[in-house]
Design an enzyme around this catalytic site. Structure first.
Site, short mmCIF file in Angstrom:
data_model
loop_
_atom_site.label_atom_id
_atom_site.label_comp_id
_atom_site.label_asym_id
_atom_site.label_seq_id
_atom_site.Cartn_x
_atom_site.Cartn_y
_atom_site.Cartn_z
N ASP A 1 28.99 42.89 42.85
CA ASP A 1 30.09 42.07 41.99
C ASP A 1 31.01 40.90 42.98
O ASP A 1 32.43 40.64 42.11
CB ASP A 1 30.95 43.29 41.48
CG ASP A 1 31.64 43.44 40.10
OD1 ASP A 1 31.68 42.23 39.47
OD2 ASP A 1 32.19 44.04 39.79
N LYS B 1 23.92 46.84 31.38
CA LYS B 1 23.13 46.92 32.27
C LYS B 1 22.50 47.27 32.51
O LYS B 1 21.23 46.49 33.22
CB LYS B 1 24.82 47.18 33.48
CG LYS B 1 25.75 45.86 33.06
CD LYS B 1 27.29 46.41 33.54
CE LYS B 1 27.86 45.07 33.65
NZ LYS B 1 29.55 45.53 33.72
N GLN C 1 32.76 50.17 38.19
CA GLN C 1 33.20 50.02 36.83
C GLN C 1 35.07 49.79 36.92
O GLN C 1 35.35 50.92 37.79
CB GLN C 1 33.06 51.03 35.73
CG GLN C 1 33.34 50.25 33.90
CD GLN C 1 32.05 48.89 34.33
OE1 GLN C 1 31.21 48.19 34.17
NE2 GLN C 1 33.00 48.33 32.78
#
Ligand code: NAD
Length: 310
Positions: free
Chosen positions: A137, A70, A114
């Site tokens: 997200d 990323k 994460q």
């Protein structure tokens, strides 16, 4: 050649529609188009760049690999990236403090925590520290609620990736029968909601579904997101169906998806491969969400007359 919007950012990035070759929906090539469009648009801007912060707890090598890819993608297109690593024994307080700090940092447009976290950490409470405006997200309550009610929101990256693939390859959604295998809050549920909002007739299958093959066979568009290697074979696929394989599994023979690709490829109308389908598009969607969050934050600042950056 038609132009389509990248999902969720109407008017911002309009890309030439891609043709399907050999029944393959090439996510890697489409992701490269999107990265190029982002790169050009960011290079042409005189404003400070968008920024993506990633937060990782512990030293799981798989998480480190995902996060590194990323950061590389951010660097390639001109998004600043911030890497926060917390030790494996970090407390809930440490984690929430870190997220609150990033939420208040104007250089940071989007924050990605994460997942999964260790059992003793409360992911739900931590995510709420991010706030919906930096929730790239799409996992906070507010983002999920907005998505479910069809209000503009930052859409979780994998569902956004799936919708962008369908749109860019010119696959009709309205009035078609879609079957989603999987009902997670990260993939299955939001993609089912997005498909239904685009006027598909949607069935959601899950681990307690009794006649999976029968239900899947009804699908014009089949989304395989069960997280079970090679679950979906020819007996699940209607001839000519469009199949999106979300699963990604590392096996002794290499990477595979939830679909037995070689067994269905002569039966489908089109299919995303694994690797090279939804995976690279999920990262592209994360970049798009970060830029979209950046634009929304700049617009909100300008609206209250507080933008002194010119
Ligand atoms: P999850 O485990 O949270 O959810 C899986 C869902 O599948 C559940 O709702 C469950 O009810 C359903 N399910 C399980 N077994 C089933 C069966 N035999 N029949 C029907 N339904 C079944 O997983 P997730 O987070 O939604 O991810 C799904 C898959 O997608 C995983 O393989 C994951 O690695 C992959 N994934 C890939 C990307 C990407 O970028 N390519 C991103 C996110 C997730």
């Amino acid at each position: 050649m038609g132009l389509t919007n990248v999902h969720g950012v109407a008017g911002l990035y309009r890309l030439a529609r891609r043709e399907v070759h050999g029944r393959v929906l090439d996510g890697k090539a489409l992701a490269a188009d999107i990265r190029q469009a982002l790169k050009e648009s960011l290079a042409a801007s005189s404003r400070p760049p968008p920024g993506l912060a990633t937060v990782v707890v512990g030293d799981d090598p798989a998480s480190a690999t995902y996060v590194a890819s990323k950061h590389r993608a951010c660097q390639e297109v001109g998004i600043a990236s911030f890497d926060r690593q917390l030790p494996a024994n970090a407390t809930q307080e440490d984690l929430e403090e870190c997220l609150a700090e990033l939420a208040a940092d104007r250089r940071v447009s989007g924050i990605l925590l994460q997942l999964p976290l260790a059992d003793w950490l409360d992911a739900r409470a931590a995510l709420e520290r991010i706030g919906p405006d930096k929730d790239v997200d799409g996992l906070t309550w507010r983002s999920a609620g907005r998505l479910a009610t069809g209000s503009p929101a930052l859409v979780p990256c994998t569902p956004a990736a799936i919708m962008t693939i369908l749109d860019h390859y010119g696959i009709e959604i309205e009035g078609r029968r879609a079957v989603v295998v999987g009902r997670s809050s990260l993939v299955g549920r939001p993609v089912a909601s997005l498909l239904e909002q685009r006027n598909a007739t949607v069935t959601v299958c899950h681990s307690r579904t009794r006649a999976l093959a029968h239900d899947c066979q009804q699908a014009d568009i089949l989304i395989a997101a069960a997280g079970k290697p090679r679950l979906i074979g020819p007996e699940h696929v209607k001839p000519g169906a469009v199949v999106i394989d979300v699963g990604i599994h590392r096996t002794e023979d290499g990477l595979c998806g939830d679909v037995v690709l070689e067994a269905v490829q002569d039966k489908v109308g089109a299919i995303t491969p694994v690797p090279g389908g939804v995976g690279p598009m999920t990262i592209a969607s994360l970049l798009v969400n970060t830029v979209q969050a950046h634009h929304q934050q700049a617009a909100a600042v300008a609206e209250v007359g507080g933008d002194r950056r010119g």
